[in-house]
Design a protein around this motif. Structure first.
Motif, PDB file in Angstrom:
ATOM      1  N   LEU A  37       0.846  -1.212   0.000  1.00  0.00           N
ATOM      2  CA  LEU A  37       0.000   0.000   0.000  1.00  0.00           C
ATOM      3  C   LEU A  37       0.873   1.251   0.000  1.00  0.00           C
ATOM      4  CD1 LEU A  37      -2.732  -1.085   2.588  1.00  0.00           C
ATOM      5  CD2 LEU A  37      -3.112  -0.652   0.162  1.00  0.00           C
ATOM      6  N   LYS A  38       1.994   1.161   0.693  1.00  0.00           N
ATOM      7  CA  LYS A  38       2.924   2.297   0.747  1.00  0.00           C
ATOM      8  C   LYS A  38       3.552   2.519  -0.635  1.00  0.00           C
ATOM      9  CE  LYS A  38       7.099   3.974   2.834  1.00  0.00           C
ATOM     10  NZ  LYS A  38       8.406   3.554   3.327  1.00  0.00           N
ATOM     11  N   ASP A  39       3.963   1.415  -1.271  1.00  0.00           N
ATOM     12  CA  ASP A  39       4.573   1.516  -2.610  1.00  0.00           C
ATOM     13  C   ASP A  39       3.594   2.111  -3.632  1.00  0.00           C
ATOM     14  OD1 ASP A  39       6.848   0.460  -1.567  1.00  0.00           O
ATOM     15  OD2 ASP A  39       6.478  -1.597  -2.274  1.00  0.00           O
ATOM     16  N   ALA A  40       2.307   1.805  -3.430  1.00  0.00           N
ATOM     17  CA  ALA A  40       1.287   2.347  -4.347  1.00  0.00           C
ATOM     18  C   ALA A  40       1.000   3.820  -4.049  1.00  0.00           C
ATOM     19  CB  ALA A  40       0.000   1.524  -4.218  1.00  0.00           C
ATOM     20  N   GLY A  41       1.539   4.313  -2.937  1.00  0.00           N
ATOM     21  CA  GLY A  41       1.321   5.724  -2.551  1.00  0.00           C
ATOM     22  C   GLY A  41      -0.003   5.932  -1.844  1.00  0.00           C
ATOM     23  N   TYR A  42      -0.650   4.827  -1.410  1.00  0.00           N
ATOM     24  CA  TYR A  42      -1.962   4.945  -0.776  1.00  0.00           C
ATOM     25  C   TYR A  42      -1.870   5.269   0.719  1.00  0.00           C
ATOM     26  CZ  TYR A  42      -4.084   2.991  -5.012  1.00  0.00           C
ATOM     27  OH  TYR A  42      -4.496   2.773  -6.294  1.00  0.00           O
ATOM     28  N   ILE A  43      -0.770   4.846   1.324  1.00  0.00           N
ATOM     29  CA  ILE A  43      -0.610   5.177   2.757  1.00  0.00           C
ATOM     30  C   ILE A  43       0.800   5.705   3.015  1.00  0.00           C
ATOM     31  CG2 ILE A  43      -2.315   3.483   3.583  1.00  0.00           C
ATOM     32  CD1 ILE A  43       0.025   1.762   4.581  1.00  0.00           C
ATOM     33  N   GLU A  44       0.897   6.397   4.145  1.00  0.00           N
ATOM     34  CA  GLU A  44       2.170   6.950   4.581  1.00  0.00           C
ATOM     35  C   GLU A  44       2.558   6.148   5.828  1.00  0.00           C
ATOM     36  OE1 GLU A  44       3.300  11.308   6.296  1.00  0.00           O
ATOM     37  OE2 GLU A  44       1.502  11.133   5.066  1.00  0.00           O
ATOM     38  N   VAL A  45       3.804   5.706   5.912  1.00  0.00           N
ATOM     39  CA  VAL A  45       4.236   4.921   7.075  1.00  0.00           C
ATOM     40  C   VAL A  45       5.306   5.708   7.834  1.00  0.00           C
ATOM     41  CG1 VAL A  45       5.220   2.719   7.843  1.00  0.00           C
ATOM     42  CG2 VAL A  45       3.690   2.770   5.862  1.00  0.00           C
ATOM     43  N   ILE A  46       5.038   5.956   9.097  1.00  0.00           N
ATOM     44  CA  ILE A  46       5.996   6.723   9.923  1.00  0.00           C
ATOM     45  C   ILE A  46       6.588   5.782  10.970  1.00  0.00           C
ATOM     46  CG2 ILE A  46       6.249   8.766  11.427  1.00  0.00           C
ATOM     47  CD1 ILE A  46       3.222   9.234   9.928  1.00  0.00           C
ATOM     48  N   LYS A  47       7.889   5.636  10.922  1.00  0.00           N
ATOM     49  CA  LYS A  47       8.566   4.780  11.918  1.00  0.00           C
ATOM     50  C   LYS A  47       9.297   5.669  12.910  1.00  0.00           C
ATOM     51  CE  LYS A  47       9.149   0.963   8.720  1.00  0.00           C
ATOM     52  NZ  LYS A  47       8.724  -0.292   9.232  1.00  0.00           N
ATOM     53  N   GLU A  48       9.025   5.445  14.200  1.00  0.00           N
ATOM     54  CA  GLU A  48       9.677   6.258  15.244  1.00  0.00           C
ATOM     55  C   GLU A  48       9.827   5.422  16.509  1.00  0.00           C
ATOM     56  OE1 GLU A  48       6.900   9.495  15.736  1.00  0.00           O
ATOM     57  OE2 GLU A  48       5.292   8.124  16.210  1.00  0.00           O
ATOM     58  N   PHE A  49      10.473   6.010  17.510  1.00  0.00           N
ATOM     59  CA  PHE A  49      10.628   5.309  18.784  1.00  0.00           C
ATOM     60  C   PHE A  49       9.667   5.896  19.808  1.00  0.00           C
ATOM     61  CE2 PHE A  49      14.450   3.738  16.862  1.00  0.00           C
ATOM     62  CZ  PHE A  49      14.608   2.486  17.455  1.00  0.00           C
ATOM     63  N   LYS A  50       8.950   5.009  20.516  1.00  0.00           N
ATOM     64  CA  LYS A  50       8.027   5.429  21.566  1.00  0.00           C
ATOM     65  C   LYS A  50       8.466   4.723  22.839  1.00  0.00           C
ATOM     66  CE  LYS A  50       3.256   6.668  20.530  1.00  0.00           C
ATOM     67  NZ  LYS A  50       1.937   6.150  20.193  1.00  0.00           N
ATOM     68  N   GLU A  51       8.955   5.475  23.812  1.00  0.00           N
ATOM     69  CA  GLU A  51       9.473   4.898  25.057  1.00  0.00           C
ATOM     70  C   GLU A  51      10.475   3.782  24.782  1.00  0.00           C
ATOM     71  OE1 GLU A  51       5.895   3.951  27.235  1.00  0.00           O
ATOM     72  OE2 GLU A  51       6.043   5.857  28.325  1.00  0.00           O
ATOM     73  N   ASN A  52      11.441   4.062  23.954  1.00  0.00           N
ATOM     74  CA  ASN A  52      12.547   3.147  23.595  1.00  0.00           C
ATOM     75  C   ASN A  52      12.127   1.940  22.746  1.00  0.00           C
ATOM     76  OD1 ASN A  52      14.388   4.783  24.948  1.00  0.00           O
ATOM     77  ND2 ASN A  52      13.990   3.713  26.887  1.00  0.00           N
ATOM     78  N   TYR A  53      10.893   1.884  22.319  1.00  0.00           N
ATOM     79  CA  TYR A  53      10.450   0.780  21.465  1.00  0.00           C
ATOM     80  C   TYR A  53      10.092   1.317  20.075  1.00  0.00           C
ATOM     81  CZ  TYR A  53      10.157  -2.143  25.623  1.00  0.00           C
ATOM     82  OH  TYR A  53      10.463  -2.845  26.761  1.00  0.00           O
ATOM     83  N   PRO A  54      10.430   0.561  19.019  1.00  0.00           N
ATOM     84  CA  PRO A  54      10.049   1.051  17.685  1.00  0.00           C
ATOM     85  C   PRO A  54       8.532   1.039  17.510  1.00  0.00           C
ATOM     86  CG  PRO A  54      11.037  -1.129  17.544  1.00  0.00           C
ATOM     87  CD  PRO A  54      11.146  -0.718  18.972  1.00  0.00           C
ATOM     88  N   ASN A  55       8.034   2.065  16.899  1.00  0.00           N
ATOM     89  CA  ASN A  55       6.584   2.187  16.701  1.00  0.00           C
ATOM     90  C   ASN A  55       6.292   2.620  15.261  1.00  0.00           C
ATOM     91  OD1 ASN A  55       3.828   2.395  17.966  1.00  0.00           O
ATOM     92  ND2 ASN A  55       4.049   4.463  17.139  1.00  0.00           N
ATOM     93  N   THR A  56       5.375   1.907  14.624  1.00  0.00           N
ATOM     94  CA  THR A  56       5.023   2.240  13.245  1.00  0.00           C
ATOM     95  C   THR A  56       3.608   2.809  13.204  1.00  0.00           C
ATOM     96  OG1 THR A  56       6.395   0.407  12.518  1.00  0.00           O
ATOM     97  CG2 THR A  56       4.854   1.276  10.909  1.00  0.00           C
ATOM     98  N   THR A  57       3.482   3.978  12.598  1.00  0.00           N
ATOM     99  CA  THR A  57       2.166   4.611  12.470  1.00  0.00           C
ATOM    100  C   THR A  57       1.814   4.713  10.988  1.00  0.00           C
ATOM    101  OG1 THR A  57       2.673   5.898  14.441  1.00  0.00           O
ATOM    102  CG2 THR A  57       0.823   6.647  13.130  1.00  0.00           C
ATOM    103  N   CYS A  58       0.576   4.409  10.662  1.00  0.00           N
ATOM    104  CA  CYS A  58       0.131   4.483   9.265  1.00  0.00           C
ATOM    105  C   CYS A  58      -0.950   5.542   9.115  1.00  0.00           C
ATOM    106  CB  CYS A  58      -0.441   3.139   8.820  1.00  0.00           C
ATOM    107  SG  CYS A  58       0.740   1.813   8.953  1.00  0.00           S
ATOM    108  N   ARG A  59      -0.895   6.207   7.976  1.00  0.00           N
ATOM    109  CA  ARG A  59      -1.867   7.275   7.700  1.00  0.00           C
ATOM    110  C   ARG A  59      -2.236   7.204   6.223  1.00  0.00           C
ATOM    111  NH1 ARG A  59       0.886  12.685   8.869  1.00  0.00           N
ATOM    112  NH2 ARG A  59       0.884  11.958  11.006  1.00  0.00           N
ATOM    113  N   ILE A  60      -3.498   7.330   5.921  1.00  0.00           N
ATOM    114  CA  ILE A  60      -3.927   7.287   4.517  1.00  0.00           C
ATOM    115  C   ILE A  60      -3.539   8.605   3.821  1.00  0.00           C
ATOM    116  CG2 ILE A  60      -6.287   8.200   4.791  1.00  0.00           C
ATOM    117  CD1 ILE A  60      -7.167   5.746   3.001  1.00  0.00           C
TER     118      ILE A  60
END
Lengths: 98, 200
Positions: free
Chosen positions: A50-73
């Motif tokens: 979905l990301k490759d198609a440009g349909y969603i945006e994927v944000i990777k960040e750290f939340k309290e020392n753990y990796p966290n992935t957030t998706c947004r259309i």
């Protein structure tokens, strides 16, 4: 003449992810996994598509020392989803008439 | 959910409906902030009521408790944002309303404590506080910076107008209206006409 259904969206898990993301501003990976009951590996693959198609945006960040992935259309994602639903409605209208 | 590449049209539509309702059903508030402010405000109000008969001087300062409650509120907000798994579209609008409310409570308390005597100049200060609320909230919800700045400008002018006599405070009211509505309105109008021209 019927419009062909978008192959990116016309798959169970990808459509489920898009349907979740259309109703919220953003959601994290765990939320999507819980709601779709998908495995982490499979979900990662479909999210990448979905990301490759440009349909969603994927944000990777750290939340309290753990990796966290957030998706947004994205805007193209919203447009594609709306067109997909419109095409589905056209198909269903014809089926009801038959 | 197993990946199924061939979906019937009915199955697709049912899946969309189910997922949208699942996303909606998951949205919950912890309610801690509401409990915190509900408790503190009730406590202060009841104590002030009782002080009508008790006549204790220290109770007059009880409302300062609400200032101290801002600290746990900030900590609660940070913690809730960390554990939140999704963000709804309405969150920004609701956030804007509460930020406006917080600023207005502060401005109103300030106005009550420093306004020398009621008159035209001071009344304009209240109007400017009100001007800021819908302007800031709309700008914040739509991420439209000219309206955010317009709302903040109205609140700054509201403080300035406390110290200004009538009719000069009317100039601040005019400046507030320009920054809050007229200038953002011009920007919006320009955007609208450009979009309209492109769609023709």
């Amino acid at each position: 003449m019927f419009k062909e259904l978008d192959p990116i969206l016309h798959s169970q898990l990808r459509l489920a992810v898009m349907s979740l993301l259309i109703s919220v501003k953003e959601a994290d990976f765990i939320f999507i996994r819980e709601k779709t009951n998908a495995t982490a590996g499979n979900l990662s693959v479909q999210i990448q598509k979905l990301k490759d198609a440009g349909y969603i945006e994927v944000i990777k960040e750290f939340k309290e020392n753990y990796p966290n992935t957030t998706c947004r259309i994205t805007k193209p994602g919203i447009k594609a989803f709306e067109e997909y639903v419109k095409a589905l409605q056209e198909y269903l209208k014809v089926n009801i008439k038959k | 959910m197993e990946e199924k590449e061939t979906l019937s049209n009915e199955e697709s539509l049912a899946l969309i409906t189910e997922m949208i309702s699942r996303a909606k059903s998951d949205y919950v508030e912890t309610g801690i902030s509401a409990l915190l402010w509900g408790t503190i405000t009730t406590f202060c109000a009841v104590l002030t009521f009782a002080n009508y008969w008790w006549q204790q001087n220290w109770i007059n300062y009880i409302w300062f408790l609400s200032l101290f409650a801002v600290i746990p509120q900030i900590l609660i907000s940070i913690r809730e944002s960390k554990i939140r798994k999704l963000k709804a579209y309405s969150d920004d609008a609701i956030g804007g309303v509460w930020i406006s409310f917080g600023i207005c409570i502060f401005l109103l308390s300030f106005w009550l404590s420093v306004a020398p005597n009621p008159g035209w100049g001071n009344t304009n200060s209240l109007y400017l506080i009100l001007y800021g609320i819908p302007t800031f909230t709309s700008g914040y919800a739509r991420r439209f910076k000219p309206m955010i700045f317009g709302g903040i400008a109205c609140w700054i002018f509201s403080i300035a107008s406390i110290y200004m006599l009538y009719p000069y405070s009317m100039l601040l009211l005019a400046a507030g209206a320009q920054l809050a509505w007229f200038i953002p309105g011009l920007i919006l109008r320009k955007k609208y006409l450009t979009a309209k021209q492109q769609n023709v």
